[in-house]
Design a protein around this motif. Structure first.
Motif, PDB file in Angstrom:
ATOM      1  N   SER A 497      -0.988 -16.288  -5.862  1.00 45.21           N
ATOM      2  CA  SER A 497      -1.625 -14.874  -5.906  1.00 45.21           C
ATOM      3  C   SER A 497      -1.211 -14.314  -4.694  1.00 45.21           C
ATOM      4  O   SER A 497      -1.468 -14.964  -3.435  1.00 45.21           O
ATOM      5  CB  SER A 497      -3.090 -15.003  -6.196  1.00 45.21           C
ATOM      6  OG  SER A 497      -3.589 -13.816  -6.250  1.00 45.21           O
ATOM      7  N   SER A 498      -0.859 -13.109  -4.712  1.00 44.44           N
ATOM      8  CA  SER A 498      -0.430 -12.606  -3.440  1.00 44.44           C
ATOM      9  C   SER A 498      -0.487 -11.251  -3.214  1.00 44.44           C
ATOM     10  O   SER A 498      -0.103 -10.381  -2.243  1.00 44.44           O
ATOM     11  CB  SER A 498       1.317 -12.931  -2.980  1.00 44.44           C
ATOM     12  OG  SER A 498       2.053 -12.282  -4.032  1.00 44.44           O
ATOM     13  N   CYS A 499      -0.980 -10.331  -4.268  1.00 42.58           N
ATOM     14  CA  CYS A 499      -0.811  -8.897  -4.180  1.00 42.58           C
ATOM     15  C   CYS A 499      -1.899  -8.295  -4.815  1.00 42.58           C
ATOM     16  O   CYS A 499      -2.066  -7.147  -5.694  1.00 42.58           O
ATOM     17  CB  CYS A 499       0.315  -8.405  -4.793  1.00 42.58           C
ATOM     18  SG  CYS A 499       0.939  -6.709  -4.186  1.00 42.58           S
ATOM     19  N   THR A 500      -3.141  -8.945  -4.768  1.00 39.63           N
ATOM     20  CA  THR A 500      -4.547  -8.256  -5.446  1.00 39.63           C
ATOM     21  C   THR A 500      -4.799  -6.819  -4.110  1.00 39.63           C
ATOM     22  O   THR A 500      -5.748  -6.305  -4.404  1.00 39.63           O
ATOM     23  CB  THR A 500      -5.530  -9.041  -5.354  1.00 39.63           C
ATOM     24  OG1 THR A 500      -5.815  -9.905  -4.154  1.00 39.63           O
ATOM     25  CG2 THR A 500      -5.212 -10.191  -6.537  1.00 39.63           C
ATOM     26  N   SER A 501      -4.205  -7.067  -3.138  1.00 36.36           N
ATOM     27  CA  SER A 501      -4.355  -6.059  -2.140  1.00 36.36           C
ATOM     28  C   SER A 501      -3.307  -5.853  -1.553  1.00 36.36           C
ATOM     29  O   SER A 501      -2.138  -6.663  -1.386  1.00 36.36           O
ATOM     30  CB  SER A 501      -5.426  -6.181  -1.174  1.00 36.36           C
ATOM     31  OG  SER A 501      -5.108  -7.360  -0.270  1.00 36.36           O
ATOM     32  N   GLY A 502      -3.018  -4.485  -0.673  1.00 38.52           N
ATOM     33  CA  GLY A 502      -1.731  -4.137  -0.133  1.00 38.52           C
ATOM     34  C   GLY A 502      -1.646  -2.954   0.526  1.00 38.52           C
ATOM     35  O   GLY A 502      -2.808  -2.433   0.777  1.00 38.52           O
ATOM     36  N   VAL A 503      -0.380  -2.820   1.131  1.00 38.81           N
ATOM     37  CA  VAL A 503      -0.407  -1.522   1.914  1.00 38.81           C
ATOM     38  C   VAL A 503      -0.013  -0.538   1.154  1.00 38.81           C
ATOM     39  O   VAL A 503       1.155  -0.426   0.303  1.00 38.81           O
ATOM     40  CB  VAL A 503       0.784  -1.963   3.021  1.00 38.81           C
ATOM     41  CG1 VAL A 503       0.987  -0.830   3.762  1.00 38.81           C
ATOM     42  CG2 VAL A 503       0.251  -3.308   3.918  1.00 38.81           C
ATOM     43  N   ASP A 504      -0.536   0.555   1.199  1.00 44.26           N
ATOM     44  CA  ASP A 504      -0.335   1.855   0.737  1.00 44.26           C
ATOM     45  C   ASP A 504       0.994   2.395   0.789  1.00 44.26           C
ATOM     46  O   ASP A 504       1.152   2.829   1.934  1.00 44.26           O
ATOM     47  CB  ASP A 504      -1.557   2.886   0.539  1.00 44.26           C
ATOM     48  CG  ASP A 504      -2.788   2.246   0.117  1.00 44.26           C
ATOM     49  OD1 ASP A 504      -2.721   1.416  -0.821  1.00 44.26           O
ATOM     50  OD2 ASP A 504      -3.922   2.536   0.652  1.00 44.26           O
ATOM     51  N   ALA A 505       1.486   2.734  -0.445  1.00 50.36           N
ATOM     52  CA  ALA A 505       2.915   3.892  -0.498  1.00 50.36           C
ATOM     53  C   ALA A 505       2.401   5.206  -0.267  1.00 50.36           C
ATOM     54  O   ALA A 505       1.294   5.580  -0.495  1.00 50.36           O
ATOM     55  CB  ALA A 505       3.622   3.523  -1.304  1.00 50.36           C
ATOM     56  N   SER A 506       3.131   5.904   0.043  1.00 47.71           N
ATOM     57  CA  SER A 506       2.858   7.506   0.063  1.00 47.71           C
ATOM     58  C   SER A 506       2.355   7.992  -1.099  1.00 47.71           C
ATOM     59  O   SER A 506       1.639   9.067  -1.491  1.00 47.71           O
ATOM     60  CB  SER A 506       4.000   8.396   0.378  1.00 47.71           C
ATOM     61  OG  SER A 506       5.439   8.089  -0.514  1.00 47.71           O
ATOM     62  N   ASN A 507       2.676   7.363  -2.477  1.00 48.21           N
ATOM     63  CA  ASN A 507       2.499   7.947  -3.844  1.00 48.21           C
ATOM     64  C   ASN A 507       1.148   7.177  -4.107  1.00 48.21           C
ATOM     65  O   ASN A 507       0.510   7.588  -5.091  1.00 48.21           O
ATOM     66  CB  ASN A 507       3.467   7.841  -4.910  1.00 48.21           C
ATOM     67  CG  ASN A 507       3.685   6.081  -5.021  1.00 48.21           C
ATOM     68  OD1 ASN A 507       3.598   5.310  -4.412  1.00 48.21           O
ATOM     69  ND2 ASN A 507       4.236   5.925  -6.203  1.00 48.21           N
ATOM     70  N   GLY A 508       0.376   6.197  -3.249  1.00 49.29           N
ATOM     71  CA  GLY A 508      -0.767   5.569  -3.691  1.00 49.29           C
ATOM     72  C   GLY A 508      -0.705   4.202  -4.384  1.00 49.29           C
ATOM     73  O   GLY A 508      -1.598   3.444  -4.557  1.00 49.29           O
ATOM     74  N   SER A 509       0.770   3.664  -4.794  1.00 48.29           N
ATOM     75  CA  SER A 509       0.923   2.431  -5.172  1.00 48.29           C
ATOM     76  C   SER A 509       0.929   1.386  -3.892  1.00 48.29           C
ATOM     77  O   SER A 509       0.971   2.056  -2.897  1.00 48.29           O
ATOM     78  CB  SER A 509       2.189   2.463  -5.837  1.00 48.29           C
ATOM     79  OG  SER A 509       3.193   2.760  -5.211  1.00 48.29           O
ATOM     80  N   PHE A 510       1.123   0.213  -4.306  1.00 42.71           N
ATOM     81  CA  PHE A 510       1.319  -0.787  -3.078  1.00 42.71           C
ATOM     82  C   PHE A 510       2.439  -0.632  -2.493  1.00 42.71           C
ATOM     83  O   PHE A 510       3.489  -1.123  -3.488  1.00 42.71           O
ATOM     84  CB  PHE A 510       1.005  -2.165  -3.271  1.00 42.71           C
ATOM     85  CG  PHE A 510      -0.408  -2.479  -3.785  1.00 42.71           C
ATOM     86  CD1 PHE A 510      -1.622  -1.611  -3.157  1.00 42.71           C
ATOM     87  CD2 PHE A 510      -0.960  -3.512  -4.614  1.00 42.71           C
ATOM     88  CE1 PHE A 510      -2.816  -1.729  -3.276  1.00 42.71           C
ATOM     89  CE2 PHE A 510      -2.407  -3.620  -4.745  1.00 42.71           C
ATOM     90  CZ  PHE A 510      -3.394  -2.825  -4.034  1.00 42.71           C
ATOM     91  N   ALA A 511       2.879  -0.309  -1.318  1.00 43.37           N
ATOM     92  CA  ALA A 511       4.277  -0.346  -0.840  1.00 43.37           C
ATOM     93  C   ALA A 511       4.598  -1.926  -0.663  1.00 43.37           C
ATOM     94  O   ALA A 511       5.798  -2.210  -0.638  1.00 43.37           O
ATOM     95  CB  ALA A 511       4.316   0.383   0.506  1.00 43.37           C
ATOM     96  N   SER A 512       3.584  -2.633  -0.048  1.00 40.25           N
ATOM     97  CA  SER A 512       3.979  -4.214   0.103  1.00 40.25           C
ATOM     98  C   SER A 512       2.344  -4.772   0.043  1.00 40.25           C
ATOM     99  O   SER A 512       1.416  -4.250  -0.242  1.00 40.25           O
ATOM    100  CB  SER A 512       4.346  -4.439   1.632  1.00 40.25           C
ATOM    101  OG  SER A 512       3.434  -3.821   2.560  1.00 40.25           O
TER     102      SER A 512
END
Length: 844
Positions: A497-512
C-alpha cells in the motif's frame, strides 16, 4: 491458547490509549453531543485528493446543466480521534482470546452509538445539506455515511465544485472538476464525498469464452483458441486441490452461515440453479438483496454469476446473499451494495471482486472502503477482496493488450487493514518447457482424462502452484517464454500500500503518492517485508484463465448448464474474482464450526508460523509484468530468468514464507480447520526506560525498550504512547525491535504532566505486553511562548485586531473554560488554523 493475539498498529492509532485513561470506557458511548454555532459557509476547507485522475482538461467538454441529477451520493462521516482510539482497542480485544470482549461482536446500531458521530453533529450536517436543497435519504446504521441526492447546480453551490463531461478513450464520463469544499465548521465530522464521478470499479474476472462440456467425460470443447487440453476445475476438482472432501463428509459444508456477495449486477436465479444441478450440488435458493433500484442483468452479470456460483460450490450448505444496487449518474452501485451488506449484518462472510488502485480512489474513496471494512470487522464479518488481475501494476488496465505504464500499485478496495486480500495462483507443471510428450505425461499424472459422469472428479491429487501470470508465468501454453508481440499484464496482483494519501495536483487528484496504510501489527512472520506498509495479498487460491489449460467452468447465460444431446454449454473464466468468493466459501466452513471470526488475518498469520503444514507455500514464479521504458518503476531486466532482456517492473517474486505475489500461499482446508483454534503465544515482558522524567519541552530524551520472552526473541514493533491531551499528542512513534530491543532519541514529547507507556504489539509467536506507566513532567517556559507568538505575528504582520486567539466551537475541537477559553487543538490567526504548542496555552 495462551496469550492474546490482539493487536493492530501498536501505535499508529493509539490502541492502548483507552486502557490508559479513565475518562471513557469501551462500553460507553463516545458520541457526546455539544452546542453548535451557526455554520459559516464563507469559512471553508478543501477535501484534498477527491478528484478523479482522468478528470483532466484535455478530456473536458464543459460543465453539465444545473439540472443534471446527482443521486444517492454518500457523505462520509468522520469519528473523533478518541472514538477511533477506542474502536481500534475494541477490535483488538474482540480478536484476543482471553479478553472479556473476545468475539463479542457489535451490531451496526451499537457500532454507530459507540463509535459514530454525535446525533447533534449528524443533525447539523443534515441541516446544512438540506439548506442547499439536497434531499437526505438516511444515515447508515453504523453512522458511516449520509445518503443524499440533488443536482449538479446544488453541488456547485454547496461544495464549490462543478460536474463536467469528460470524453476518455471514446467513452463519455461525468466527474467533479476540482476538489470539493465544505464549511470549516463541518471538517471535524465530514471525511469526504463518495463518489462524485461515474468512473466505475474494475471487475477482476478474466473470461475465456463459451464452451461445450461433456458431463460423462468432462471433456471441454472451447470456442476460444487453446494450445492444449481444456481441463476445467469443476467444484469436485477444487475440493481435491484444497482438501475439502473430508470436511464435506463430516457435514462441514457451510450450513447455517450466510455469505454476502457484493455485486454490480443482478442474476437469473434459474441459471444459478442449473449450475448447482449440473455439478451435483444441493438445491439452494439464492437471495438477492437490492438496495434501491434493481441494476438488472447488465455488463457485470458475468462477475455476479461467477461469485455466487463459486461461493456456493465451495460451501454448498451456505446461504448466499447477492447484494446489488443500480448505479446513479455519479455513484457506483457497488458502494451502496457494500454499505448495505455491512449495515444489514446478516452475512458473516463477505466477498468483493472489484477494485480500483489507491491513487484512482483518492482520499474519500480510500476512506470509504477502510470505514466499511472496519465496521465489518467490529461486527464479526470477515471481508474478502480480490487483490487484482494486473500483477504488480495495480493502476494499469489489464483488459487492454499492452504493457504497464503507471508503475507499482495495489487495489484500494483490498489494501485496508480490515479486509483479507486474496491473490491468484495457477498450476505449476515442471515440464512447462519440456517436450509435448513429457507435458502430456505429467498432465495424466494429475488428471483423469477419461473420467466417469458428473459429479465425479477429474483431478486425481493436488497440483503444485505458482503465481498466476500470463506474461512471465512458467506456463505450458508459452513454455515460459514471453513474446513482446503479445503484450499483457494479466496476473495475480500484490504489493505494498502506497497511495492512500498523496501530493495534490492542480486539478485536485494525487500528483504523486506520499504514503499508504501502515503495516498492521498482525502482518508479521517469515518473509513479510520490513517496509512499514500494509502488504498484499494475504492468501491466494487458483485464479488462472487457461495459461496452463485450466479455468473455472460457470454458467452465465440462459442456455448454460442445460443438457442438450449430451453436451452442455458453460463459460470458462478465471481471475482473482474467482479466488475471493472461493475463499469466502472456505471461511463459511470455519464459521460453521467456530462462529464468526471478524478480521481473520489475526489468525492466519500466526497459523502460518506455528503450523506451516496448513499452507501450500509457493516458491516459484512471480507476478512481475512487462512495462514501458521510461515509466515509473520500469527497468531493463538482467535477471537470469524469463524476464531477461525485457523492461519489467521487477516485482514481486514468490519465495519461502510470505511474499507479495501469493501472500502466505494457498492451503489445505482440512488442516486449516483442524488447527484454527490451536494457536499458542508465549508471554512477554516489556520494559521501558526514559533517561529523564522531568525536563524542558524540546529537550532530547533517550527512550530504551526491551521485550523478552522464553524460547526465542520477540520481533515486531513497540508503540510509545502518552495520556497527554489533546489526543493528537498521544502518539510518539512506532519503533521496530532488533534482537528484542530498541533505543531512540525523542525531542517531541508534548508539554505538561502525563503518563507514558510502551506497548509491544506481539508477533506470530510472542504475545503482546504493556509496560507500566511512567510519569513525565515538562514545565513550559514563558519566553518560548513569546517567541512562537512573535514568529506568528511576523508571518501575519499583525494580530487579529480584536479577538487575537479565537477559540472555536466544540465541533472544531475547542473547549470553553468559564469566561476564559482554553486552546486545545490550535490557534486561529487571520483564519489560519495553526496547531497549539501546548494544551496549557491559553487564548488571549
Amino acid at each position: 491458547m495462551s496469550g492474546a493475539f490482539g493487536r493492530f498498529w501498536s501505535l499508529g492509532f493509539l490502541a492502548v490509549l483507552a486502557a490508559m485513561t479513565s475518562s471513557v470506557g469501551l462500553g460507553q458511548s463516545l458520541s457526546v453531543t455539544s452546542p453548535r454555532l451557526p455554520i459559516d459557509n464563507s469559512q471553508r476547507v478543501t477535501l484534498r485528493g477527491n478528484t478523479h485522475p482522468l478528470a483532466q482538461p484535455r478530456y473536458d467538454h464543459g460543465a453539465v446543466v444545473d439540472s443534471f441529477p446527482a443521486e444517492r451520493m454518500l457523505l462520509l462521516l468522520k469519528r473523533s480521534p478518541e472514538q477511533e482510539t477506542a474502536l481500534r482497542q475494541f477490535i483488538e480485544d474482540a480478536h484476543s482470546p482471553g479478553s472479556l470482549s473476545y468475539h463479542k461482536w457489535l451490531t451496526p446500531e451499537q457500532f454507530g452509538r459507540l463509535y459514530g458521530s454525535a446525533d447533534s453533529d449528524v443533525a447539523a450536517v443534515i441541516a446544512w445539506l438540506q439548506s442547499h436543497g439536497f434531499s437526505v435519504a438516511h444515515v447508515s446504521k453504523g453512522k458511516t455515511a449520509i445518503e443524499f441526492s440533488g443536482s449538479a447546480g446544488q453541488i456547485r453551490g454547496a461544495f464549490q465544485t462543478e460536474i463536467h463531461t469528460y470524453f476518455v478513450l471514446g467513452e463519455e464520463h461525468h466527474a467533479n472538476d476540482r476538489d470539493p469544499q465544505i464549511p470549516a465548521a463541518l471538517a471535524p465530522v465530514v471525511a469526504g464525498i463518495t463518489s462524485m464521478n461515474d468512473f466505475k470499479p474494475k471487475s477482476y474476472s478474466a473470461m475465456l469464452g463459451r464452451a461445450t462440456y461433456e458431463p460423462s467425460t468432462h471433456q471441454v470443447k472451447p470456442q476460444w483458441t487453446l494450445a492444449g487440453s481444456a481441463l476445467a476445475l469443476a467444484p469436485g476438482d477444487f475440493a481435491v486441490q484444497y482438501d475439502l472432501n473430508s470436511l464435506y463428509n463430516a457435514d462441514t459444508n457451510g450450513t447455517g452461515v450466510t455469505i454476502g456477495i457484493i455485486g454490480a449486477s443482478n442474476v437469473d436465479p434459474e441459471v444459478v440453479a442449473a449450475y448447482r444441478a449440473l455439478f451435483g450440488l444441493p438445491a439452494k435458493a439464492l437471495n438477492v438483496v437490492i438496495d434501491g433500484q434493481d441494476p438488472g442483468l447488465n455488463g457485470a452479470a458475468l462477475e455476479s454469476y461467477l461469485d455466487v456460483e463459486l461461493a456456493g460450490a465451495v460451501a454448498p450448505g451456505a446461504t448466499i446473499n447477492l447484494y446489488t444496487a443500480a448505479d446513479s449518474s455519479l455513484q457506483s452501485g457497488l458502494n451502496l451494495s457494500a454499505l448495505r451488506a455491512v449495515d444489514d449484518d446478516e452475512a458473516a462472510v463477505l466477498s468483493t471482486s472489484y477494485g480500483n488502485c489507491e491513487q484512482v480512489l483518492g482520499s474519500a474513496g480510500n476512506q470509504f472502503w477502510a470505514a466499511v471494512w472496519e465496521q465489518a470487522a467490529a461486527q464479526g464479518q470477515t471481508s474478502f477482496v480480490s487483490a487484482g488481475d494486473g500483477g504488480s501494476a495495480g493502476c494499469d488496465n489489464f483488459d487492454i493488450p499492452q504493457v504497464a505504464q503507471q508503475g507499482l500499485a495495489v487495489n484500494g478496495f483490498s489494501s485496508t487493514p480490515w479486509n483479507i486480500s486474496v491473490g491468484g495462483t495457477d498450476f505449476f507443471y515442471s515440464t512447462f518447457n519440456g517436450t509435448t510428450a513429457a507435458q502430456n505425461a505429467q498432465l495424466a499424472s494429475f488428471w483423469n482424462l477419461t473420467p466417469s459422469g458428473l459429479p465425479a472428479n477429474s483431478l486425481l491429487l493436488p497440483i503444485p502452484e505458482q503465481p498466476w501470470n500470463h506474461a512471465f508465468g512458467l506456463n505450458l501454453s508459452t513454455r515460459g517464454v514471453f513474446s513482446s508481440n503479445s503484450p499483457t499484464i494479466v496476473a495475480g496482483s500484490g504489493g505494498a500500500s502506497s497511495c492512500t494519501s498523496g501530493v495534490d495536483a492542480s486539478n485536485g487528484s494525487f500528483a504523486s503518492c506520499s504514503s499508504g496504510y501502515p503495516k498492521p501489527a498482525w502482518q508479521t512472520g517469515s518473509g513479510v517485508p520490513a517496509d512499514g506498509a500494509r502488504d498484499l495479498p494475504d492468501v491466494s487460491l487458483f485464479a488462472a484463465a487457461g495459461a496452463n489449460y485450466s479455468f473455472y467452468p460457470i454458467c452465465a447465460f440462459s442456455d448454460d448448464c442445460i443438457p442438450a444431446e449430451g453436451d452442455v454449454r458453460i463459460v470458462g473464466v478465471g481471475g482473482t474474482s474467482a479466488s475471493s468468493p472461493a475463499m469466502a466459501g472456505i471461511m463459511a466452513l470455519i464459521n460453521q464450526k467456530y462462529g464468526p471470526q471478524g478480521q481473520a488475518n489475526f489468525t492466519l498469520y500466526p497459523l502460518a508460523a506455528q503450523h506451516p503444514s496448513v499452507f501450500h507455500d509457493i516458491t516459484v514464479g512471480s507476478n512481475n509484468v512487462p512495462c514501458q521504458q521510461g515509466t515509473p518503476s520500469c527497468a531493463f531486466s538482467t535477471l537470469n530468468d524469463n524476464t531477461k532482456g525485457f523492461y519489467t517492473l521487477g516485482q514481486y517474486y514468490a519465495a519461502a514464507g510470505y511474499d507479495q505475489a501469493t501472500g502466505l500461499g494457498s492451503f489445505d482446508a482440512a488442516l486449516l480447520l483442524e488447527y484454527w483454534t490451536s494457536l499458542h503465544f508465549t508471554p512477554t515482558t516489556t520494559t521501558l526506560n526514559i533517561s529523564q522524567t522531568s525536563f524542558t519541552h524540546g529537550t532530547p530524551v533517550t527512550v530504551s525498550i526491551d521485550v523478552a520472552g522464553n524460547g526465542g526473541t520477540p520481533s515486531g514493533n513497540v508503540g510509545l504512547v502518552t495520556t497527554a491531551s489533546p489526543s493528537v499528542n498521544t502518539g510518539l512513534g512506532e519503533l521496530p525491535l532488533e534482537s528484542g530491543t530498541v533505543s531512540s532519541s525523542f525531542k517531541d514529547f508534548p508539554g505538561g504532566q502525563y503518563s507514558v507507556a510502551a506497548k509491544y504489539a506481539g508477533d506470530t509467536t510472542f504475545a503482546p505486553s504493556l509496560w507500566q506507566l511512567l510519569q513525565l513532567q515538562q514545565p513550559f517556559i514563558r519566553q518560548s511562548f513569546q517567541r512562537r507568538q512573535l514568529r506568528l505575528r511576523l508571518l501575519h504582520h499583525h494580530r487579529c485586531p480584536t479577538h487575537g486567539c479565537q477559540c472555536r466551537a466544540r465541533l472544531d475541537g475547542w473547549h470553553r473554560n468559564g469566561n476564559r477559553q482554553l486552546c486545545r487543538y490550535g490557534e486561529h490567526w487571520h483564519d489560519q488554523f495553526r496547531p497549539c504548542q501546548s494544551h496549557l496555552q491559553r487564548c488571549r
